[in-house]
Design an enzyme around this catalytic site. Structure first.
Site, PDB file in Angstrom:
ATOM      1  N   ASP A  96       0.819  -1.217   0.000  1.00  0.00           N
ATOM      2  CA  ASP A  96       0.000   0.000   0.000  1.00  0.00           C
ATOM      3  C   ASP A  96       0.852   1.265   0.000  1.00  0.00           C
ATOM      4  OD1 ASP A  96       0.927  -0.465   2.575  1.00  0.00           O
ATOM      5  OD2 ASP A  96      -1.040  -0.941   3.385  1.00  0.00           O
ATOM      6  N   ASN A 135      -7.343  -2.713  14.006  1.00  0.00           N
ATOM      7  CA  ASN A 135      -8.761  -2.882  13.668  1.00  0.00           C
ATOM      8  C   ASN A 135      -8.991  -4.082  12.747  1.00  0.00           C
ATOM      9  OD1 ASN A 135      -7.737  -2.010  11.244  1.00  0.00           O
ATOM     10  ND2 ASN A 135      -9.039  -0.207  11.052  1.00  0.00           N
ATOM     11  N   HIS A 164      -7.275  -4.680   9.871  1.00  0.00           N
ATOM     12  CA  HIS A 164      -6.977  -4.479   8.446  1.00  0.00           C
ATOM     13  C   HIS A 164      -5.710  -5.212   8.034  1.00  0.00           C
ATOM     14  CE1 HIS A 164      -4.476  -0.613   9.339  1.00  0.00           C
ATOM     15  NE2 HIS A 164      -3.632  -1.503   8.899  1.00  0.00           N
ATOM     16  N   GLU A 218      -9.717  -1.933   4.932  1.00  0.00           N
ATOM     17  CA  GLU A 218     -10.271  -1.522   6.215  1.00  0.00           C
ATOM     18  C   GLU A 218     -11.600  -2.232   6.505  1.00  0.00           C
ATOM     19  OE1 GLU A 218      -8.523   0.191   8.168  1.00  0.00           O
ATOM     20  OE2 GLU A 218      -7.896   2.135   7.393  1.00  0.00           O
TER      21      GLU A 218
HETATM   22  C1  GLP Z   1      -0.349  -0.155   8.503  1.00  0.00           C
HETATM   23  C2  GLP Z   1      -0.182  -0.733   7.078  1.00  0.00           C
HETATM   24  C3  GLP Z   1      -0.262  -2.199   7.115  1.00  0.00           C
HETATM   25  C4  GLP Z   1       0.492  -2.663   8.346  1.00  0.00           C
HETATM   26  C5  GLP Z   1      -0.344  -2.365   9.560  1.00  0.00           C
HETATM   27  C6  GLP Z   1       0.336  -2.608  10.902  1.00  0.00           C
HETATM   28  O1  GLP Z   1      -1.223   0.889   8.571  1.00  0.00           O
HETATM   29  N1  GLP Z   1      -1.063  -0.220   6.098  1.00  0.00           N
HETATM   30  O2  GLP Z   1       0.251  -2.736   5.916  1.00  0.00           O
HETATM   31  O3  GLP Z   1       0.742  -4.017   8.291  1.00  0.00           O
HETATM   32  O4  GLP Z   1      -0.896  -1.094   9.446  1.00  0.00           O
HETATM   33  O5  GLP Z   1       1.096  -1.510  11.306  1.00  0.00           O
HETATM   34  P1  GLP Z   1       1.936  -1.538  12.656  1.00  0.00           P
HETATM   35  O6  GLP Z   1       2.935  -2.635  12.470  1.00  0.00           O
HETATM   36  O7  GLP Z   1       2.612  -0.186  12.754  1.00  0.00           O
HETATM   37  O8  GLP Z   1       1.013  -1.814  13.772  1.00  0.00           O
END
Ligand code: GLP
Length: 245
Positions: free
Chosen positions: A67, A136, A138, A143
């Site tokens: 992403d 959440n 995702h 989402e």
């Molecule tokens: C982000 C990304 C995801 C990632 C997730 C976990 O927003 N879009 O690809 O895997 O959320 O993030 P974190 O490891 O900082 O909790």
């Protein structure tokens, strides 16, 4: 889903980096899907260390990132492009033309998403998809919603995701973009093998909902249960609520 639990985030990251190295030595042309986010930082540090000690050779590996934020140019230090350069690309022997990220300032976002899907197809599909997990539920930026999108698409970020990404924007949540481009659920589920990599107590409740049995678009990662080759790699903190599932 095969679940593996490690004593700490660093132990989990080390083991996953070694697993990726094994996959690359079996198939030097491996096509890998990559996440961003804080969880992935120790994983990338371990991969950099393995590359320096010549235990992994990225020279023929292809990568696709999940992403990118809409409106943040690739050379902006807050972009996921810059995150990947900082933590992985600048330190390993991946060739630039084999690393693929979505362009968050493309003139036509629909064309950009279609281009990305074609590039994945041309590479022969993703062999190993490494996923992080949003609090959440995702994955990528798919989402929680009443319905989910199959292909790479433009999407609106939830408040939870904008808070989670504030660390890239000087901890100012108001500066986090409202939209992103993301691989879709179908793009992810078409990968041959998937590893969901989750650490920390703050994700324990979400982990329990992801693997607990019910499929719901309100917890997009729960759809991973439909895939036949998913590993869930957890540290003890992330696994701490699992017995209730
Ligand atoms: C982000 C990304 C995801 C990632 C997730 C976990 O927003 N879009 O690809 O895997 O959320 O993030 P974190 O490891 O900082 O909790």
């Amino acid at each position: 889903m095969k679940i593996q639990i490690f004593p700490s985030p660093s132990a989990a990251a080390r083991a996953l980096a070694r697993e990726i190295a094994r996959s690359v030595s079996r198939n030097p042309r491996l096509v890998v899907g990559l996440p961003t986010g804080r969880t992935s930082i120790p994983l990338y540090a371990e991969l950099v260390a393995l590359c320096r000690s010549r235990e992994i050779d990225f020279s023929k590996v292809t990568t696709f990132n999940l992403d990118e934020f809409v409106g943040v140019p690739p050379d902006d230090p807050r972009s996921y492009h810059a995150f990947m350069r900082r933590h992985l690309f600048d330190h390993v022997n991946l060739s630039a033309h084999r690393t693929h990220l979505l362009n968050g300032v493309a003139r036509n976002m629909a064309d950009e998403c279609a281009r990305f899907e074609r590039a994945i197809d041309r590479a022969g599909g993703i062999d190993l998809m490494v996923l992080g997990l949003g609090r959440n539920g995702h994955i990528g930026f798919n989402e929680p919603d009443r319905s989910l999108v199959t292909h790479t698409h433009r999407t609106r970020l939830s408040a939870s995701s904008r808070r989670a990404n504030a660390f890239l924007f000087g901890h100012r949540v108001l500066r986090v973009p409202h939209e992103a481009l993301s691989m879709g659920m179908g793009t992810i589920l078409r990968s041959r093998r998937i590893v969901l990599f989750v650490t920390g107590r703050s994700k324990a409740h979400t982990v329990e909902r992801v693997i607990g049995g019910r499929l719901t678009t309100r917890v997009p990662a729960s759809l991973l249960q439909l895939h036949r080759d998913v590993d869930v790699w957890l540290d003890e903190a992330a696994a701490s609520l699992m017995s209730s599932s």
